[in-house]
Design an enzyme around this catalytic site. Sequence first.
Site, PDB file in Angstrom:
ATOM      1  CG  HIS A 168     -79.560 -11.311  -6.462  1.00 10.03           C
ATOM      2  ND1 HIS A 168     -81.006 -10.925  -6.064  1.00 10.03           N
ATOM      3  CD2 HIS A 168     -79.578 -12.486  -6.052  1.00 10.03           C
ATOM      4  CE1 HIS A 168     -81.832 -11.887  -5.264  1.00 10.03           C
ATOM      5  NE2 HIS A 168     -80.858 -12.902  -5.515  1.00 10.03           N
TER       6      HIS A 168
ATOM      7  CE  LYS B  62     -46.798 -21.346  -4.227  1.00  8.60           C
ATOM      8  NZ  LYS B  62     -47.789 -21.521  -4.678  1.00  8.60           N
TER       9      LYS B  62
HETATM   10  C1  F6R Z   1     -53.166 -17.832  -5.731  1.00  7.31           C
HETATM   11  C2  F6R Z   1     -52.038 -17.854  -4.681  1.00  7.31           C
HETATM   12  C3  F6R Z   1     -52.181 -16.777  -3.576  1.00  7.31           C
HETATM   13  C4  F6R Z   1     -52.060 -17.402  -2.258  1.00  7.31           C
HETATM   14  C5  F6R Z   1     -51.977 -16.318  -1.304  1.00  7.31           C
HETATM   15  C6  F6R Z   1     -51.764 -17.013   0.172  1.00  7.31           C
HETATM   16  O1  F6R Z   1     -52.921 -19.003  -6.407  1.00  7.31           O
HETATM   17  O2  F6R Z   1     -51.146 -18.571  -4.725  1.00  7.31           O
HETATM   18  O3  F6R Z   1     -53.576 -16.101  -3.510  1.00  7.31           O
HETATM   19  O4  F6R Z   1     -52.848 -18.227  -2.023  1.00  7.31           O
HETATM   20  O5  F6R Z   1     -50.870 -15.402  -1.343  1.00  7.31           O
HETATM   21  O6  F6R Z   1     -50.662 -17.629   0.282  1.00  7.31           O
HETATM   22  P1  F6R Z   1     -50.136 -18.626   1.399  1.00  7.31           P
HETATM   23  O7  F6R Z   1     -51.175 -19.758   1.197  1.00  7.31           O
HETATM   24  O8  F6R Z   1     -48.921 -18.876   1.256  1.00  7.31           O
HETATM   25  O9  F6R Z   1     -50.587 -17.937   2.641  1.00  7.31           O
END
Ligand code: F6R
Length: 615
Positions: free
Chosen positions: A511, A610
């Site tokens: 698509h 992070k």
């Molecule tokens: C990708 C990554 C981010 C987290 C997102 C949510 O590798 O680390 O996409 O998954 O910022 O973070 P949490 O899980 O801490 O809420």
Amino acid sequence: MCGIVGYIGLKDAYPIVIKGLKRLEYRGYDSAGIALFDGNNLEVTKTKGKVADLERVALEKNSKKGSIGIGHTRWATHGVPNDVNSHPHYSNSENLVIIHNGIIENYEPLKKELVARGYEFKSDTDTEVLINLIEDVQINEKVSLEKSVQIALNQTIGAYAIAVFDKRQEDELIVARLGSPLAIGVGENEFFIASDASPFIEYTSDAIYLEDGEMAKISLNEGVVVSKIKDGVAVDPYIQKLKINLEQIEKGGFDHFMLKEIYEQPHAITDTYRGRLLANEGVIKMAGIDDNIDKFLNAKRIIIVACGTSWHAGLVAEYIFEEFSRIPVEVEYASEFRYRNPIINKDDILIAISQSGETADTMAAIKLAKQRGAFVFGVCNVVGSSISRESHAGAYTHAGPEIGVASTKAFTTQITVLALMALRIAKQKGSIANSQYHYLLHEMEQIPSKVEKVLEQNDTIEKVAEAYKDSDNCLYLGRGFNFPVALEGALKLKEISYIHAEGYPAAEMKHGPIALIDEQMPVVVIATKKGHYEKVVSNIQEIKSRKGKVIGVVTEGDITVKELADHVIEVPETLEPFTPLLTTIPLQLLSYHIAVKLGKNVDQPRNLAKSVTVE
Ligand code: F6R
């Protein structure tokens, strides 16, 4: 976003704060700074760049003295990353100094008022506004530093974890939190503060996690005195025993945290189901579900909210819950859910998934759902995190600290927890056949050893990485339970190698995305035996007839795809709902090796952090 560290005690603060900042660098790494007080001088050293750059500048300045210190590693929100915008920030008199993680949303009107009163600002940050507001209160109201911080914070809107020091009150550090995490390490004749406990675990295992809306005065004489920011009312602090150890937060012989964490997955998955999965007895024990089983049995709908990789785990969970528990599931980006006007009913259950337990958008979605009467269940990795505390009930993933910015073991352990939940509910509800239930329970116990087998293919995967490392684009295709894995594979590649990648349900290729296929386009296709295998094989043929390059993730012993594809990576056979736990692993390794070969900073990719505690 942003890491903060502090020390007050009898030792040299510099090495403790610097080491702590390195552990928190995953939270942000565009600039770093430290303030040290040696009994006479309060000296701030800061720079654009990483903590290693800060160390160089501190060495040149020879400024490492003092037994009180606060440090910061930044992920810029207000103002570009440069030396001036780096933290710590002085107040105008240079008596006070502050570090801050979060955002003061009303900083502009506050700044205007302060400018009108003669304050000058060097940086573009909201933080410099806050420290001058505190100074202004101190001067006008003639109150203690603690009181000034309390009054000033009551004039702010936003989120923060802060530490403030006044060189005229040399024995105390004031800290406060609202919406951003803050832990206090309680040692003997010394105290530590940090965004998480990793900077102080080798010094003490006693920690106080401040709750939202709390502040603390920390001094060698009085210890930790906690109170409410709103009204100053004293709070009895709860001292928690930390369970993490040093080994868990170090690289342990691996070149990068990401690789270590990929290899930790067999253990992390085992730790996640240990004590919960009693396959021989046919029992799944999960206190958070057991105590609230009626809510799940009567739920009309489950809404899953999460961001990024956690959202992908939510998508896998949607398939598993609907398949076995027969409860309708909607999976939403937390950031979208919270800003529309979602219909939430009292018999809806909201499951919030978050590794860090601090993601601001997910937190806001929870608050909205709670206001509208939904029951909130948190699936978090970080024990005691804000989301785990805000939820009515929950289940931890027990993955151990995840330090690499790209999520790996968090994803597989989230799927493990969510699968256990779905099966536990399905059993109680009678929506799963007994034999299938038992079969699944026994198969889950096999997953860690099957993940080990996938990891043994590292060399093959590295060769594939070598072949495609110079690609500009990459497509990932998967179907059913493996469609979210395609999305996750694409995200992993994008975020650490900066190669553009897209994930699609394999059948969607025709698509639109098929127009992208030519001899330059690598396409990673998850083509395991279960799950519309023949249809996926047809998709592979479509790619090959347009000269695309196919990297197939296949079930051990597969012949058909092997003949068609340019490369294959084999995973052991498992039951279809558990395939994501295996097919994800080669995609993590592929991204890892490509990024390493391109010389990228795997653990700290550009522009990311992070823990995303800003909206
Ligand atoms: C990708 C990554 C981010 C987290 C997102 C949510 O590798 O680390 O996409 O998954 O910022 O973070 P949490 O899980 O801490 O809420």
